[in-house]
Design an enzyme around this catalytic site. Sequence first.
Site, mmCIF file in Angstrom:
data_model
loop_
_atom_site.group_PDB
_atom_site.id
_atom_site.type_symbol
_atom_site.label_atom_id
_atom_site.label_comp_id
_atom_site.label_asym_id
_atom_site.label_seq_id
_atom_site.Cartn_x
_atom_site.Cartn_y
_atom_site.Cartn_z
ATOM 1 N N LEU A 17 95.416 61.971 60.960
ATOM 2 C CA LEU A 17 95.602 63.404 61.119
ATOM 3 C C LEU A 17 94.284 64.104 61.422
ATOM 4 O O LEU A 17 94.227 65.015 62.256
ATOM 5 C CB LEU A 17 96.217 64.002 59.845
ATOM 6 C CG LEU A 17 97.740 63.977 59.715
ATOM 7 C CD1 LEU A 17 98.280 62.550 59.710
ATOM 8 C CD2 LEU A 17 98.186 64.714 58.456
ATOM 9 N N GLY A 24 101.343 61.904 65.340
ATOM 10 C CA GLY A 24 102.529 61.150 65.697
ATOM 11 C C GLY A 24 102.618 60.884 67.188
ATOM 12 O O GLY A 24 102.969 59.779 67.629
ATOM 13 N N THR A 80 98.450 68.852 63.294
ATOM 14 C CA THR A 80 97.818 67.540 63.201
ATOM 15 C C THR A 80 98.853 66.459 62.905
ATOM 16 O O THR A 80 98.717 65.319 63.352
ATOM 17 C CB THR A 80 96.700 67.502 62.149
ATOM 18 O OG1 THR A 80 97.240 67.669 60.838
ATOM 19 C CG2 THR A 80 95.658 68.586 62.416
ATOM 20 N N ASP A 81 99.897 66.800 62.162
ATOM 21 C CA ASP A 81 101.005 65.859 61.961
ATOM 22 C C ASP A 81 101.642 65.495 63.300
ATOM 23 O O ASP A 81 101.835 64.322 63.625
ATOM 24 C CB ASP A 81 102.080 66.481 61.069
ATOM 25 C CG ASP A 81 101.832 66.252 59.587
ATOM 26 O OD1 ASP A 81 101.233 65.224 59.231
ATOM 27 O OD2 ASP A 81 102.251 67.094 58.786
ATOM 28 N N ILE A 82 101.993 66.519 64.057
ATOM 29 C CA ILE A 82 102.686 66.303 65.329
ATOM 30 C C ILE A 82 101.786 65.585 66.320
ATOM 31 O O ILE A 82 102.207 64.655 67.021
ATOM 32 C CB ILE A 82 103.182 67.644 65.890
ATOM 33 C CG1 ILE A 82 104.232 68.246 64.946
ATOM 34 C CG2 ILE A 82 103.768 67.465 67.289
ATOM 35 C CD1 ILE A 82 104.594 69.679 65.260
#
Length: 401
Positions: free
Chosen positions: A203, A176, A171-173
Amino acid sequence: MNSGKLPLEGMTVLDLTQIMAGPVCTMLLADMGANVIKVEKPDGGDDTRRMGPPFTGEWASGFLALNRNKRSLALNLRDGAGQEVFKRLLKDADVVVENFRPGVMDRLGLGYASLSEIKPGLVYCCISGFGATGPYRSRGGFDLVAQGMSGLMSITGFPDGPPAKVGVPITDISAGTQAAFGILSAYIHALKTGKGQMVDASLMEAGIFYTIWESALYFSEGEIPGPLGSAHRVSAPYQALRTSDGYINIGAATQATWEQFCRATGLEHLIEDERFRRPGDRKAREKELAVLLEATLCQQTTGYWLETLEQAGVVAGPIYNMEQVYEDPQVHARNMVVNLEDGELGTLRNIGVPVKLSETPGSVRRRAPALGEHSREVLSDAGYADGEIDSLVESGVVVCQ
């Protein structure tokens, strides 16, 4: 033909992000040529500098991976003088990206409402755990929490096992990456109209976006999906199956590839077997089918079956560890390992740019910066005289490497 130019040359980004989601976003922009100025707190900078295995000195391996192609300005934004410096930098900037909890930048007088008055064409992106609106807007968010609340952990792992997250901070990636897409969309609009806007990514929503099959099943049938291991939600065989020396991923999802698979493995009789004749039949009996298929696949090695199935036109692949990934000739042919020579740190290996542009490809050009490494350079570019910079450094508003 490669023109030698970078597609985002001329875009300047003031990057106030740290940890992962925000730095992924700004790294994607920097790889494509944006002038990304990483604005960091003077006392330690981005917390990722101290996370994970150390590479050397102040550089942790994760920080090096996420912050290439950027310049660092160590600036105290809690000081009024630091806020004025930031506003002066805004004059030449196109984009501001931050991933503080919603409200932090507003309290500093640097939120979208304030900055857009100074620069109406500004693209302002905030990345947070739950977004800038709604009842959870003020909550902190981490990938693990977002994976749980987006449903991802309910569909990851094997049936009857404990909750499992996806093996990477997905979810971070994803947040982003989606933020970068939103920034570029807003930037194109600003170039056309002169009007900026706020880009709001979270996220939790990035995680929900991944649940396409599972949400479709829930919306249409009211069924709550569970984990399937390596199996597919609607197709079979589409999973990892055992061989004599490991596992192989089999993608025989369509009727045509299923029949090709059967012929290649000597299982032609299964094509007319009423239990597995149609795609829905195979999915309904996928466990029974897997047992039958593994009985044959376990008679030969993964390498044998990869060659056999490729000749038959069946999509299949091995399951690599990270060493095997970076030994694969396709990975090297696609420049997904990039060596960067640095006078201080020596040879640095980087993940390559994953999207290839034929005329203006992105590139890895410089290592991640030391804290405040480019403070003087950035301020000089913004029109500060040497004496002014010296005064900011002496007051502690700015830190130089």
